[in-house]
Scaffold this motif. Structure first.
Motif, mmCIF file in Angstrom:
data_model
loop_
_atom_site.group_PDB
_atom_site.id
_atom_site.type_symbol
_atom_site.label_atom_id
_atom_site.label_comp_id
_atom_site.label_asym_id
_atom_site.label_seq_id
_atom_site.Cartn_x
_atom_site.Cartn_y
_atom_site.Cartn_z
ATOM 1 N N ALA A 27 33.616 -36.060 -19.571
ATOM 2 C CA ALA A 27 33.508 -35.383 -20.867
ATOM 3 C C ALA A 27 32.440 -34.288 -20.777
ATOM 4 N N THR A 28 32.711 -33.164 -21.426
ATOM 5 C CA THR A 28 31.750 -32.058 -21.431
ATOM 6 C C THR A 28 31.665 -31.475 -22.826
ATOM 7 N N ALA A 29 30.448 -31.363 -23.324
ATOM 8 C CA ALA A 29 30.240 -30.760 -24.639
ATOM 9 C C ALA A 29 29.460 -29.474 -24.485
ATOM 10 N N VAL A 30 29.683 -28.555 -25.412
ATOM 11 C CA VAL A 30 28.806 -27.405 -25.519
ATOM 12 C C VAL A 30 28.066 -27.543 -26.850
ATOM 13 N N VAL A 31 26.757 -27.355 -26.802
ATOM 14 C CA VAL A 31 25.953 -27.467 -28.014
ATOM 15 C C VAL A 31 25.703 -26.072 -28.575
ATOM 16 N N ASP A 32 26.096 -25.855 -29.830
ATOM 17 C CA ASP A 32 25.840 -24.612 -30.563
ATOM 18 C C ASP A 32 26.271 -23.347 -29.823
ATOM 19 N N PRO A 33 27.588 -23.231 -29.580
ATOM 20 C CA PRO A 33 28.077 -22.038 -28.877
ATOM 21 C C PRO A 33 28.052 -20.799 -29.775
ATOM 22 N N ALA A 34 27.043 -19.990 -29.590
ATOM 23 C CA ALA A 34 26.906 -18.760 -30.366
ATOM 24 C C ALA A 34 28.077 -17.830 -30.094
ATOM 25 N N VAL A 35 28.483 -17.813 -28.837
ATOM 26 C CA VAL A 35 29.589 -16.964 -28.379
ATOM 27 C C VAL A 35 30.407 -17.766 -27.385
ATOM 28 N N ALA A 36 31.659 -17.344 -27.156
ATOM 29 C CA ALA A 36 32.546 -18.114 -26.276
ATOM 30 C C ALA A 36 32.498 -17.645 -24.824
ATOM 31 N N GLY A 37 32.419 -16.350 -24.586
ATOM 32 C CA GLY A 37 32.573 -15.786 -23.240
ATOM 33 C C GLY A 37 31.673 -16.416 -22.189
ATOM 34 N N PRO A 38 30.359 -16.393 -22.383
ATOM 35 C CA PRO A 38 29.459 -16.965 -21.377
ATOM 36 C C PRO A 38 29.669 -18.471 -21.178
ATOM 37 N N VAL A 39 30.151 -19.163 -22.210
ATOM 38 C CA VAL A 39 30.436 -20.600 -22.086
ATOM 39 C C VAL A 39 31.645 -20.794 -21.164
ATOM 40 N N LEU A 40 32.690 -19.997 -21.381
ATOM 41 C CA LEU A 40 33.889 -20.105 -20.543
ATOM 42 C C LEU A 40 33.558 -19.742 -19.089
ATOM 43 N N ASP A 41 32.730 -18.726 -18.892
ATOM 44 C CA ASP A 41 32.312 -18.344 -17.530
ATOM 45 C C ASP A 41 31.584 -19.493 -16.837
ATOM 46 N N THR A 42 30.667 -20.139 -17.574
ATOM 47 C CA THR A 42 29.895 -21.227 -16.978
ATOM 48 C C THR A 42 30.793 -22.431 -16.691
ATOM 49 N N LEU A 43 31.753 -22.683 -17.566
ATOM 50 C CA LEU A 43 32.707 -23.773 -17.317
ATOM 51 C C LEU A 43 33.487 -23.498 -16.040
ATOM 52 N N ASP A 44 33.892 -22.239 -15.847
ATOM 53 C CA ASP A 44 34.600 -21.844 -14.621
ATOM 54 C C ASP A 44 33.779 -22.166 -13.391
ATOM 55 N N LEU A 50 35.923 -28.383 -20.939
ATOM 56 C CA LEU A 50 35.284 -28.592 -22.250
ATOM 57 C C LEU A 50 36.086 -29.572 -23.092
ATOM 58 N N THR A 51 35.411 -30.631 -23.567
ATOM 59 C CA THR A 51 36.093 -31.590 -24.438
ATOM 60 C C THR A 51 35.549 -31.555 -25.865
ATOM 61 N N HIS A 52 34.272 -31.141 -26.040
ATOM 62 C CA HIS A 52 33.669 -31.191 -27.372
ATOM 63 C C HIS A 52 32.732 -30.009 -27.632
ATOM 64 N N ILE A 53 32.652 -29.642 -28.885
ATOM 65 C CA ILE A 53 31.588 -28.750 -29.356
ATOM 66 C C ILE A 53 30.698 -29.586 -30.273
ATOM 67 N N LEU A 54 29.403 -29.539 -30.043
ATOM 68 C CA LEU A 54 28.452 -30.204 -30.951
ATOM 69 C C LEU A 54 27.669 -29.118 -31.682
ATOM 70 N N ASN A 55 27.838 -29.051 -32.997
ATOM 71 C CA ASN A 55 27.093 -28.075 -33.800
ATOM 72 C C ASN A 55 25.928 -28.749 -34.499
ATOM 73 N N THR A 56 24.785 -28.053 -34.541
ATOM 74 C CA THR A 56 23.649 -28.583 -35.302
ATOM 75 C C THR A 56 23.611 -28.043 -36.723
ATOM 76 N N HIS A 57 24.062 -26.793 -36.903
ATOM 77 C CA HIS A 57 24.095 -26.219 -38.257
ATOM 78 C C HIS A 57 25.017 -25.022 -38.293
ATOM 79 N N HIS A 58 25.212 -24.491 -39.487
ATOM 80 C CA HIS A 58 26.333 -23.571 -39.700
ATOM 81 C C HIS A 58 26.067 -22.130 -39.276
ATOM 82 N N HIS A 59 24.837 -21.748 -39.008
ATOM 83 C CA HIS A 59 24.550 -20.333 -38.727
ATOM 84 C C HIS A 59 25.440 -19.787 -37.609
ATOM 85 N N ASN A 60 25.790 -18.502 -37.772
ATOM 86 C CA ASN A 60 26.752 -17.886 -36.862
ATOM 87 C C ASN A 60 26.265 -17.856 -35.410
#
Ligand code: ZN
Ligand code: FE
Length: 256
Positions: A27-44, A50-60
């Protein structure tokens, strides 16, 4: 209980996004992904799925990548129950006292209102990891956009019982300016003076100062130290209520 592998991804101006991977379950989570691109690159690069997104709060700058990542990976989005209407794509709502399992790694969830009214934190005890979003920073805390000083003091106090070796995975590299401010309210704190030398040297070389530890924050973070003699004396608030001291420190930081 499984120990998470954690990868820190610097994005935007000063945000940190984290990948947390459970090696036993994959299982792999990303915590508070501000943007998608760098997350997808790092996953590569890591080969993690990626199985989960964990958000701490609603800010963009914490949820901006939610929908794109969900579309690209089919991941499940976990976020604060108290703010479900403001978390894009939320699937699972969690709140104070809940346990959340990422594969074989277990997190305790804390409600920590103050920065926003629905802010939460995730504590993975078995990995000594606290994902606290914009609640606690290195030598700082989040601005009180939707909460009161009393609420924030109470929220921060929920970290009181956590072990000192707990790593503070906060969401911004605000350390250097936080430290400069901290020295104005607690000028005689030797731990703070020493830490700032270290922080200045790291930032000079572009090295992250995050994560810190709760032990370090307890010694140096003015927002966790409203009972400090030095702070109370500097503020002219000897013996004042700690919520009032906290509020004054916060007010000064807002104007720093
Ligand atoms: Zn925020
Ligand atoms: Fe933020």
């Amino acid at each position: 209980m499984s120990k998470l592998e954690i990868k820190q991804i610097p994005v935007l101006n000063d945000n940190y996004v984290y990948l947390a991977h459970c090696p036993e379950s994959d299982a792999t989570a990303v915590v508070d992904p501000a943007v998608a691109g760098p997350v997808l690159d790092t996953l590569d690069k890591t080969g993690w799925k990626l199985t989960h997104i964990l958000n701490t709060h609603h800010h963009n700058d914490h949820t901006g990548g939610n929908l794109e990542l969900k579309k690209a990976t089919g991941c499940t989005i976990v976020g604060p129950r108290a703010d479900r209407d403001r978390i894009p794509g939320i699937d699972i709502e969690v709140g104070d006292g809940d346990t959340y399992k990422l594969g074989n790694a277990e997190a305790k969830v804390f409600d920590v209102p103050g920065h926003t009214r629905g802010h939460i934190a995730y504590w993975f005890e078995g990995s000594d990891a606290l994902f606290c979003g914009d609640t606690l920073f290195v030598m700082g805390c989040g601005r009180l956009f939707e909460g009161t000083p009393a609420q924030m003091v109470n929220s921060l106090s929920k970290f009181d019982d956590l072990p000192g070796e707990t790593k503070v995975y906060c969401a911004h590299e605000y350390t250097q300016s936080n430290g400069r401010f901290a020295l104005t309210v607690e000028p005689h704190n030797d731990d703070l003076i020493d830490l700032m030398k270290d922080v200045d040297a790291k930032r000079e070389k572009g090295i992250p100062t995050v994560p810190s530890t709760l032990a370090q924050e307890r010694k140096t973070n003015p927002f966790l130290r409203p009972s400090s003699d030095d702070i109370q004396t500097t503020l002219g608030m000897k013996g004042a209520d700690i919520v009032d001291v906290f509020a004054e420190v916060r007010r000064r930081k807002d104007n720093f």
